[in-house]
Write a protein that holds these residues in place. Structure first.
Motif, mmCIF file in Angstrom:
data_model
loop_
_atom_site.group_PDB
_atom_site.id
_atom_site.type_symbol
_atom_site.label_atom_id
_atom_site.label_comp_id
_atom_site.label_asym_id
_atom_site.label_seq_id
_atom_site.Cartn_x
_atom_site.Cartn_y
_atom_site.Cartn_z
ATOM 1 N N UNK A 33 0.819 -1.220 0.000
ATOM 2 C CA UNK A 33 0.000 0.000 0.000
ATOM 3 C C UNK A 33 0.856 1.274 0.000
ATOM 4 N N UNK A 34 1.950 1.283 0.758
ATOM 5 C CA UNK A 34 2.808 2.468 0.809
ATOM 6 C C UNK A 34 3.478 2.712 -0.542
ATOM 7 N N UNK A 91 1.773 5.238 -15.252
ATOM 8 C CA UNK A 91 0.409 4.854 -15.591
ATOM 9 C C UNK A 91 0.319 3.362 -15.862
ATOM 10 N N UNK A 92 1.272 2.833 -16.630
ATOM 11 C CA UNK A 92 1.271 1.396 -16.921
ATOM 12 C C UNK A 92 1.494 0.580 -15.657
ATOM 13 N N UNK A 93 2.438 1.015 -14.814
ATOM 14 C CA UNK A 93 2.721 0.278 -13.573
ATOM 15 C C UNK A 93 1.503 0.267 -12.655
ATOM 16 N N UNK A 94 0.821 1.399 -12.549
ATOM 17 C CA UNK A 94 -0.349 1.463 -11.670
ATOM 18 C C UNK A 94 -1.515 0.659 -12.237
ATOM 19 N N UNK A 99 -2.283 -4.378 -5.154
ATOM 20 C CA UNK A 99 -1.857 -3.985 -3.816
ATOM 21 C C UNK A 99 -2.037 -5.160 -2.867
ATOM 22 N N UNK A 100 -0.945 -5.502 -2.175
ATOM 23 C CA UNK A 100 -0.946 -6.602 -1.211
ATOM 24 C C UNK A 100 -0.519 -6.038 0.141
ATOM 25 N N UNK A 101 -1.417 -6.109 1.098
ATOM 26 C CA UNK A 101 -1.127 -5.583 2.432
ATOM 27 C C UNK A 101 -0.479 -6.680 3.281
ATOM 28 N N UNK A 102 0.774 -6.471 3.715
ATOM 29 C CA UNK A 102 1.461 -7.486 4.525
ATOM 30 C C UNK A 102 0.748 -7.804 5.828
ATOM 31 N N UNK A 103 0.004 -6.864 6.363
ATOM 32 C CA UNK A 103 -0.677 -7.087 7.638
ATOM 33 C C UNK A 103 -1.787 -8.132 7.523
ATOM 34 N N UNK A 104 -2.246 -8.417 6.312
ATOM 35 C CA UNK A 104 -3.297 -9.426 6.119
ATOM 36 C C UNK A 104 -2.760 -10.844 6.309
ATOM 37 N N UNK A 132 9.346 -6.757 -1.185
ATOM 38 C CA UNK A 132 8.449 -5.712 -1.675
ATOM 39 C C UNK A 132 8.309 -5.804 -3.199
ATOM 40 N N UNK A 133 7.559 -4.889 -3.762
ATOM 41 C CA UNK A 133 7.349 -4.839 -5.202
ATOM 42 C C UNK A 133 8.591 -4.370 -5.945
#
Length: 185
Positions: A33-34, A91-94, A99-104, A132-133
Motif C-alpha cells: 500500500x505504501x 500509468x502502466x505500472x499502476x 496492492x498486497x497488504x502485509x498485515x493481512x 516488496x514490489x
C-alpha cells in the motif's frame, strides 16, 4: 550542413537505454500500500504540477522567437519528454498494480510477499530483508524485490528453514531466523 537535415542526439538515448525493472511476463505488479501511494503521488505531482509548469516555460520561450538557440525552449522540451515518458511508465505500472497488504498475513511464520525476514549466514551474521514490489526495491535499506533470487528462495520457506540461493558471488546458504509482517513505510 543545415541542422534541419542532421539528426543530432540530445542525450535522451542514454536514458532510454536504462530500462526500468521489468516484471515477469504475465504477472501482476505486486506492490505494498505504501509503494502504491508513492507511485500514485508521483504521478499526480507530475501531471498536476510539474508538467503544467514546464509547459508554461516552453510556451513563454517559444513566444520569444528563434527557437534554435533558445535554451529555455530546448531544455523545456527535453524535460517535457522526460516527464511524459515517466507519466506513461507510472500509468502502466499502476494499471498492473495489485496492492498486497502485509498485515493481512497475520501471525504467519511462512515467507510471502511483504514479509520482513531475518536471516543468518554460516558465520552467524544476521541481515533483515523486506520482500516488496519491483518499484519499491532498495537494497540499501533492505528492501528486495519479490522477483530477486534471494526473495524467490525465501518465498514459502518457514522460520527455522535453511535456504540456498545463487548470489552474484556464488551460491549462499542462509538460515531463516525470524519472519514477521508489519506495515511498510
Amino acid at each position: 550542413m543545415n541542422k534541419a537535415f542532421v539528426r543530432e542526439s540530445d542525450g535522451d538515448d542514454e536514458e532510454e537505454l536504462q530500462a526500468a525493472p521489468s516484471l515477469p511476463a504475465g504477472t501482476r505488479n505486486y506492490i505494498t500500500p505504501a509503494g502504491h501511494a508513492r507511485l500514485r503521488d508521483e504521478l499526480e505531482g507530475l501531471v498536476k504540477r510539474e508538467r503544467p509548469r514546464i509547459v508554461d516555460i516552453v510556451a513563454w520561450a517559444a513566444s520569444n522567437g528563434d527557437r534554435s538557440e533558445n535554451g529555455d525552449y530546448i531544455y523545456g522540451k527535453r524535460r517535457l519528454r522526460e516527464i511524459d515518458r515517466r507519466i506513461r511508465f507510472l500509468t502502466k505500472r499502476l494499471e498492473l498494480a495489485e496492492v498486497v497488504d502485509p498485515l493481512r498475513q497475520g501471525d504467519n511464520d511462512q515467507v510471502f510477499f511483504g514479509a520482513r525476514v531475518t536471516v543468518a549466514d554460516s558465520d552467524g551474521n544476521e541481515s533483515t530483508y523486506t520482500i516488496v514490489g519491483v518499484d519499491e526495491a532498495d537494497a540499501a535499506v533492505g528492501r528486495i524485490s519479490w522477483i530477486s533470487p534471494l526473495a524467490r528462495a525465501l518465498i514459502k520457506a518457514r522460520c527455522g528453514d535453511a535456504i540456498r540461493f545463487q548470489s552474484p558471488v556464488g551460491p549462499r546458504d542462509l538460515d531463516i531466523v525470524e519472519v514477521r509482517y508489519e506495515t511498510i513505510d
